[in-house]
Design an enzyme around this catalytic site. Sequence first.
Site, PDB file in Angstrom:
ATOM      1  N   PHE A  28      -1.693   8.319   4.138  1.00  0.00           N
ATOM      2  CA  PHE A  28      -2.504   8.965   5.193  1.00  0.00           C
ATOM      3  C   PHE A  28      -3.722   9.697   4.620  1.00  0.00           C
ATOM      4  CE2 PHE A  28       1.441   9.661   8.172  1.00  0.00           C
ATOM      5  CZ  PHE A  28       1.464   8.305   8.450  1.00  0.00           C
ATOM      6  N   ASN A  40       5.600  -1.470  11.327  1.00  0.00           N
ATOM      7  CA  ASN A  40       4.857  -0.994  10.164  1.00  0.00           C
ATOM      8  C   ASN A  40       5.233  -1.855   8.941  1.00  0.00           C
ATOM      9  OD1 ASN A  40       3.337   0.808   8.445  1.00  0.00           O
ATOM     10  ND2 ASN A  40       3.677   2.378   9.998  1.00  0.00           N
ATOM     11  N   ASN A  75       0.826  -1.205   0.000  1.00  0.00           N
ATOM     12  CA  ASN A  75       0.000   0.000   0.000  1.00  0.00           C
ATOM     13  C   ASN A  75       0.856   1.248   0.000  1.00  0.00           C
ATOM     14  OD1 ASN A  75      -0.558   1.967   2.463  1.00  0.00           O
ATOM     15  ND2 ASN A  75       0.152   0.027   3.336  1.00  0.00           N
ATOM     16  N   SER A 109       5.463   5.266   8.631  1.00  0.00           N
ATOM     17  CA  SER A 109       4.829   5.003   7.334  1.00  0.00           C
ATOM     18  C   SER A 109       5.832   5.328   6.234  1.00  0.00           C
ATOM     19  CB  SER A 109       3.586   5.860   7.146  1.00  0.00           C
ATOM     20  OG  SER A 109       3.205   5.821   5.780  1.00  0.00           O
ATOM     21  N   ASN A 161       4.979   6.026   3.283  1.00  0.00           N
ATOM     22  CA  ASN A 161       4.248   6.707   2.214  1.00  0.00           C
ATOM     23  C   ASN A 161       4.105   8.215   2.392  1.00  0.00           C
ATOM     24  OD1 ASN A 161       3.832   4.201   0.938  1.00  0.00           O
ATOM     25  ND2 ASN A 161       2.215   3.755   2.426  1.00  0.00           N
ATOM     26  N   THR A 162       4.745   8.757   3.412  1.00  0.00           N
ATOM     27  CA  THR A 162       4.819  10.210   3.576  1.00  0.00           C
ATOM     28  C   THR A 162       6.298  10.547   3.507  1.00  0.00           C
ATOM     29  OG1 THR A 162       2.833  10.305   4.952  1.00  0.00           O
ATOM     30  CG2 THR A 162       4.379  12.137   5.175  1.00  0.00           C
ATOM     31  N   LYS A 169       5.368   3.828  17.073  1.00  0.00           N
ATOM     32  CA  LYS A 169       5.276   2.739  16.089  1.00  0.00           C
ATOM     33  C   LYS A 169       6.455   2.831  15.135  1.00  0.00           C
ATOM     34  CE  LYS A 169       2.256   0.454  12.792  1.00  0.00           C
ATOM     35  NZ  LYS A 169       0.879   0.296  12.314  1.00  0.00           N
TER      36      LYS A 169
HETATM   37  C1  LIG Z   1      -3.785  -0.607   3.413  1.00  0.00           C
HETATM   38  C2  LIG Z   1      -2.971  -0.356   4.636  1.00  0.00           C
HETATM   39  C3  LIG Z   1      -2.995   0.887   5.234  1.00  0.00           C
HETATM   40  C4  LIG Z   1      -2.241   1.127   6.377  1.00  0.00           C
HETATM   41  N1  LIG Z   1      -2.306   2.352   6.971  1.00  0.00           N
HETATM   42  C5  LIG Z   1      -1.639   2.569   8.119  1.00  0.00           C
HETATM   43  C6  LIG Z   1      -1.753   3.794   8.799  1.00  0.00           C
HETATM   44  O1  LIG Z   1      -2.501   4.691   8.389  1.00  0.00           O
HETATM   45  N2  LIG Z   1      -1.028   3.964   9.943  1.00  0.00           N
HETATM   46  C7  LIG Z   1      -0.220   2.977  10.449  1.00  0.00           C
HETATM   47  O2  LIG Z   1       0.394   3.178  11.510  1.00  0.00           O
HETATM   48  N3  LIG Z   1      -0.112   1.796   9.819  1.00  0.00           N
HETATM   49  C8  LIG Z   1      -0.796   1.573   8.687  1.00  0.00           C
HETATM   50  N4  LIG Z   1      -0.691   0.369   8.062  1.00  0.00           N
HETATM   51  C9  LIG Z   1       0.245  -0.638   8.620  1.00  0.00           C
HETATM   52  C10 LIG Z   1      -0.471  -1.622   9.520  1.00  0.00           C
HETATM   53  O3  LIG Z   1      -1.025  -0.986  10.652  1.00  0.00           O
HETATM   54  C11 LIG Z   1       0.514  -2.709   9.996  1.00  0.00           C
HETATM   55  O4  LIG Z   1       1.531  -2.114  10.780  1.00  0.00           O
HETATM   56  C12 LIG Z   1       1.168  -3.444   8.839  1.00  0.00           C
HETATM   57  O5  LIG Z   1       0.268  -3.621   7.787  1.00  0.00           O
HETATM   58  C13 LIG Z   1       1.709  -4.813   9.269  1.00  0.00           C
HETATM   59  O6  LIG Z   1       0.672  -5.623   9.765  1.00  0.00           O
HETATM   60  P1  LIG Z   1      -0.066  -6.745   8.872  1.00  0.00           P
HETATM   61  O7  LIG Z   1       0.995  -7.583   8.241  1.00  0.00           O
HETATM   62  O8  LIG Z   1      -0.948  -7.475   9.838  1.00  0.00           O
HETATM   63  O9  LIG Z   1      -0.854  -6.004   7.847  1.00  0.00           O
HETATM   64  C14 LIG Z   1      -1.433   0.103   6.918  1.00  0.00           C
HETATM   65  C15 LIG Z   1      -1.407  -1.148   6.309  1.00  0.00           C
HETATM   66  C16 LIG Z   1      -2.161  -1.396   5.184  1.00  0.00           C
HETATM   67  C17 LIG Z   1      -2.126  -2.766   4.560  1.00  0.00           C
END
Ligand SMILES: Cc1cc2nc3c(=O)[nH]c(=O)nc-3n(C[C@H](O)[C@H](O)[C@H](O)COP(=O)(O)O)c2cc1C
Length: 351
Positions: free
Chosen positions: A121, A244, A117, A182, A184-185, A215
């Site tokens: 934000f 993350n 992804n 993140s 992505n920023t 985090k």
């Molecule tokens: C589509 C998507 C959007 C995410 N957006 C955020 C976010 O806004 N803030 C954040 O701290 N982590 C975000 N994450 C990261 C997740 O909170 C998590 O840390 C990461 O996906 C690893 O966990 P997982 O393997 O269970 O997905 C996002 C993940 C995905 C897949």
Amino acid sequence: MLKYQRFRDFLFKFDAENIHNLAENFLAHFANKPIIQDVLLKKFYYQDSMLYCRVCGIPFNNPIGLAAGFDKNATMLEGLATLGFGFLELGTITKLPQSGNPKPRLFRHIEEKSIQNAMGFNNDGADAIKERLKNSYPFCLPIGINFGKNKQTKQEDALSDYEKLLQEFLTLGDYYVFNLSSPNTLNLRNLQNESFVGELFNMARTYTDKPLFLKIAPDISTDSMLQVCKKAIDTGASGIIATNTTLDYSVVKNPKDIGGISGVALRQKSSEVFKILAQNFFKETTLIAVGGISNAMDAYERILHGASLVQVYTGFIFEGPSICKNINQELTTLLKADGFSNIKEAIGANL
Ligand SMILES: Cc1cc2nc3c(=O)[nH]c(=O)nc-3n(C[C@H](O)[C@H](O)[C@H](O)COP(=O)(O)O)c2cc1C
């Protein structure tokens, strides 16, 4: 489960973000109706006193939380609560609303049960989300609120974004997360340095005694990670959330060239980072594990290595709405088999 897999295979034929929006609509507008809530609770809710645990003074009925990013705008609380989560982390919320990066920005790696992804934000911003949350908080589950800086905010003004966000939500969350990880920023991850993290937690502690978490990304060097986390803990962090998404594109076969990878492909990396953190800080702080957790063994492994709580995002997409029930049910079996009478005894037992 088989039924969900068939349904999932059908959903996976469509654009990932459109399907997310469809799920959001269902959870926000239908799953909160009493009659549907009853059905969902019967099907997906599981409770066992073995799983009850207080963490940072907050009572959790089970340790499986929804990771940040799924409910960015606090629209789905009631629907999500019917699916058996032990807690929900909302956001990432930024001070001002922003639309995020250009689409398409959400991709599936189906074979690897992973997601990539580059959302950036996208969220309704602090004012709108605060108004929405006022109608739901306090909630029947612990609520974490995850903060990030706006894309347009200069690095030197980032602290002020986090300060304003914390001020706005001081009475609307059970714990808060500063997201510096993140991918992505632009340059957000550069804030993962001792100087900024020290200022951040010193500032935050002037406002609240509630639990505050950092985090972190899975991609920083071990030395930097340990230094930054140590600084966070010394200046008032209650704990660390690891991790993350990763920018290591070698973990999937056909990566896109933008965004961070989550899910099964991230599991090993995230778990390794988590273990290093736990070896260093388990006795000093509270650890929350996230990254590639999709079943009870994944969750149990992190708990035995020091996670007080775990979170899922990508696992929820691939395993479906019964993920919490399945993990929690099996967790109780695993705990009993190892002679534990409560999850608390298992936290860090392998360290
Ligand atoms: C589509 C998507 C959007 C995410 N957006 C955020 C976010 O806004 N803030 C954040 O701290 N982590 C975000 N994450 C990261 C997740 O909170 C998590 O840390 C990461 O996906 C690893 O966990 P997982 O393997 O269970 O997905 C996002 C993940 C995905 C897949």
